[in-house]
Design a protein around this motif. Structure first.
Motif, PDB file in Angstrom:
ATOM      1  N   UNK A 189       5.693  20.048  19.934  1.00 44.41           N
ATOM      2  CA  UNK A 189       5.459  18.669  20.271  1.00 44.41           C
ATOM      3  C   UNK A 189       5.828  17.811  19.050  1.00 44.41           C
ATOM      4  N   UNK A 190       6.628  16.793  19.272  1.00 43.98           N
ATOM      5  CA  UNK A 190       7.080  15.908  18.189  1.00 43.98           C
ATOM      6  C   UNK A 190       6.185  14.676  18.109  1.00 43.98           C
ATOM      7  N   UNK A 191       6.114  14.115  16.912  1.00 45.33           N
ATOM      8  CA  UNK A 191       5.377  12.866  16.726  1.00 45.33           C
ATOM      9  C   UNK A 191       6.117  11.726  17.418  1.00 45.33           C
ATOM     10  N   UNK A 192       5.358  10.797  17.981  1.00 46.25           N
ATOM     11  CA  UNK A 192       5.961   9.580  18.504  1.00 46.25           C
ATOM     12  C   UNK A 192       6.201   8.657  17.313  1.00 46.25           C
ATOM     13  N   UNK A 193       7.443   8.348  17.038  1.00 43.42           N
ATOM     14  CA  UNK A 193       7.796   7.504  15.898  1.00 43.42           C
ATOM     15  C   UNK A 193       7.747   6.044  16.341  1.00 43.42           C
ATOM     16  N   UNK A 194       6.578   5.454  16.283  1.00 41.57           N
ATOM     17  CA  UNK A 194       6.402   4.071  16.736  1.00 41.57           C
ATOM     18  C   UNK A 194       7.213   3.130  15.850  1.00 41.57           C
ATOM     19  N   UNK A 195       7.834   2.121  16.457  1.00 47.80           N
ATOM     20  CA  UNK A 195       8.775   1.265  15.733  1.00 47.80           C
ATOM     21  C   UNK A 195       8.151   0.114  14.958  1.00 47.80           C
ATOM     22  N   UNK A 196       6.828  -0.107  15.098  1.00 51.83           N
ATOM     23  CA  UNK A 196       6.208  -1.260  14.438  1.00 51.83           C
ATOM     24  C   UNK A 196       4.765  -0.959  14.045  1.00 51.83           C
ATOM     25  N   UNK A 197       4.305  -1.646  13.004  1.00 54.72           N
ATOM     26  CA  UNK A 197       2.916  -1.545  12.556  1.00 54.72           C
ATOM     27  C   UNK A 197       2.005  -2.098  13.634  1.00 54.72           C
ATOM     28  N   UNK A 198       0.931  -1.405  13.928  1.00 53.37           N
ATOM     29  CA  UNK A 198       0.000  -1.834  14.959  1.00 53.37           C
ATOM     30  C   UNK A 198      -0.912  -2.968  14.502  1.00 53.37           C
ATOM     31  N   UNK A 199      -0.873  -3.320  13.225  1.00 55.68           N
ATOM     32  CA  UNK A 199      -1.676  -4.439  12.721  1.00 55.68           C
ATOM     33  C   UNK A 199      -0.859  -5.719  12.638  1.00 55.68           C
ATOM     34  N   UNK A 200       0.244  -5.673  11.909  1.00 50.11           N
ATOM     35  CA  UNK A 200       1.015  -6.890  11.629  1.00 50.11           C
ATOM     36  C   UNK A 200       2.334  -6.952  12.386  1.00 50.11           C
ATOM     37  N   UNK A 201       2.667  -5.888  13.115  1.00 50.19           N
ATOM     38  CA  UNK A 201       3.890  -5.794  13.913  1.00 50.19           C
ATOM     39  C   UNK A 201       5.172  -5.759  13.081  1.00 50.19           C
ATOM     40  N   UNK A 202       5.054  -5.449  11.793  1.00 53.12           N
ATOM     41  CA  UNK A 202       6.231  -5.279  10.933  1.00 53.12           C
ATOM     42  C   UNK A 202       7.050  -4.097  11.445  1.00 53.12           C
ATOM     43  N   UNK A 203       8.371  -4.241  11.476  1.00 54.06           N
ATOM     44  CA  UNK A 203       9.252  -3.159  11.923  1.00 54.06           C
ATOM     45  C   UNK A 203       9.154  -1.978  10.971  1.00 54.06           C
ATOM     46  N   UNK A 204       9.134  -0.766  11.525  1.00 48.51           N
ATOM     47  CA  UNK A 204       9.073   0.470  10.755  1.00 48.51           C
ATOM     48  C   UNK A 204      10.277   1.329  11.103  1.00 48.51           C
ATOM     49  N   UNK A 205      11.050   1.675  10.101  1.00 50.57           N
ATOM     50  CA  UNK A 205      12.215   2.534  10.305  1.00 50.57           C
ATOM     51  C   UNK A 205      11.768   3.993  10.402  1.00 50.57           C
ATOM     52  N   UNK A 206      12.439   4.818  11.215  1.00 48.23           N
ATOM     53  CA  UNK A 206      12.070   6.235  11.322  1.00 48.23           C
ATOM     54  C   UNK A 206      12.114   6.972   9.986  1.00 48.23           C
ATOM     55  N   UNK A 207      12.973   6.529   9.077  1.00 50.58           N
ATOM     56  CA  UNK A 207      13.080   7.184   7.771  1.00 50.58           C
ATOM     57  C   UNK A 207      12.279   6.443   6.705  1.00 50.58           C
ATOM     58  N   UNK A 208      11.592   5.368   7.079  1.00 47.67           N
ATOM     59  CA  UNK A 208      10.832   4.573   6.120  1.00 47.67           C
ATOM     60  C   UNK A 208       9.387   5.030   5.995  1.00 47.67           C
ATOM     61  N   UNK A 209       8.666   4.377   5.093  1.00 45.83           N
ATOM     62  CA  UNK A 209       7.268   4.726   4.849  1.00 45.83           C
ATOM     63  C   UNK A 209       6.363   4.118   5.918  1.00 45.83           C
ATOM     64  N   UNK A 210       5.473   4.937   6.450  1.00 48.32           N
ATOM     65  CA  UNK A 210       4.471   4.504   7.420  1.00 48.32           C
ATOM     66  C   UNK A 210       3.293   5.468   7.332  1.00 48.32           C
ATOM     67  N   UNK A 211       2.157   5.070   7.883  1.00 47.30           N
ATOM     68  CA  UNK A 211       0.949   5.885   7.853  1.00 47.30           C
ATOM     69  C   UNK A 211       0.410   6.052   9.263  1.00 47.30           C
TER      70      UNK A 211
END
Length: 60
Positions: free
Chosen positions: A1-23
């Motif tokens: 099972x793969x992680x769902x790579x959500x495209x945006x921060x759930x707080x501020x809606x900032x775009x998140x790249x699949x290869x970028x930093x996210x938590x």
């Protein structure tokens, strides 16, 4: 099972790249670094779980 790579921060809606930093938590709630560190202190506001660095995928 793969992680769902959500495209945006759930707080501020900032775009998140699949290869970028996210938590994420164990429920895959996803946040940018500033929201994780400054706003939520590494605790998921949805479930109370720990927010950890999301693994990065290789760029295509």
């Amino acid at each position: 099972m793969a992680l769902e790579m959500k495209p945006a921060c759930q707080s501020c809606e900032r775009a998140l790249e699949p290869t970028g930093e996210a938590f994420i938590c164990t429920y895959e709630c996803t946040f940018c670094a500033p929201c994780t560190e400054d706003t939520h202190a590494h605790v998921c506001p949805n479930c109370g779980g720990e927010l950890v660095r999301r693994p990065r995928r290789k760029a295509n």
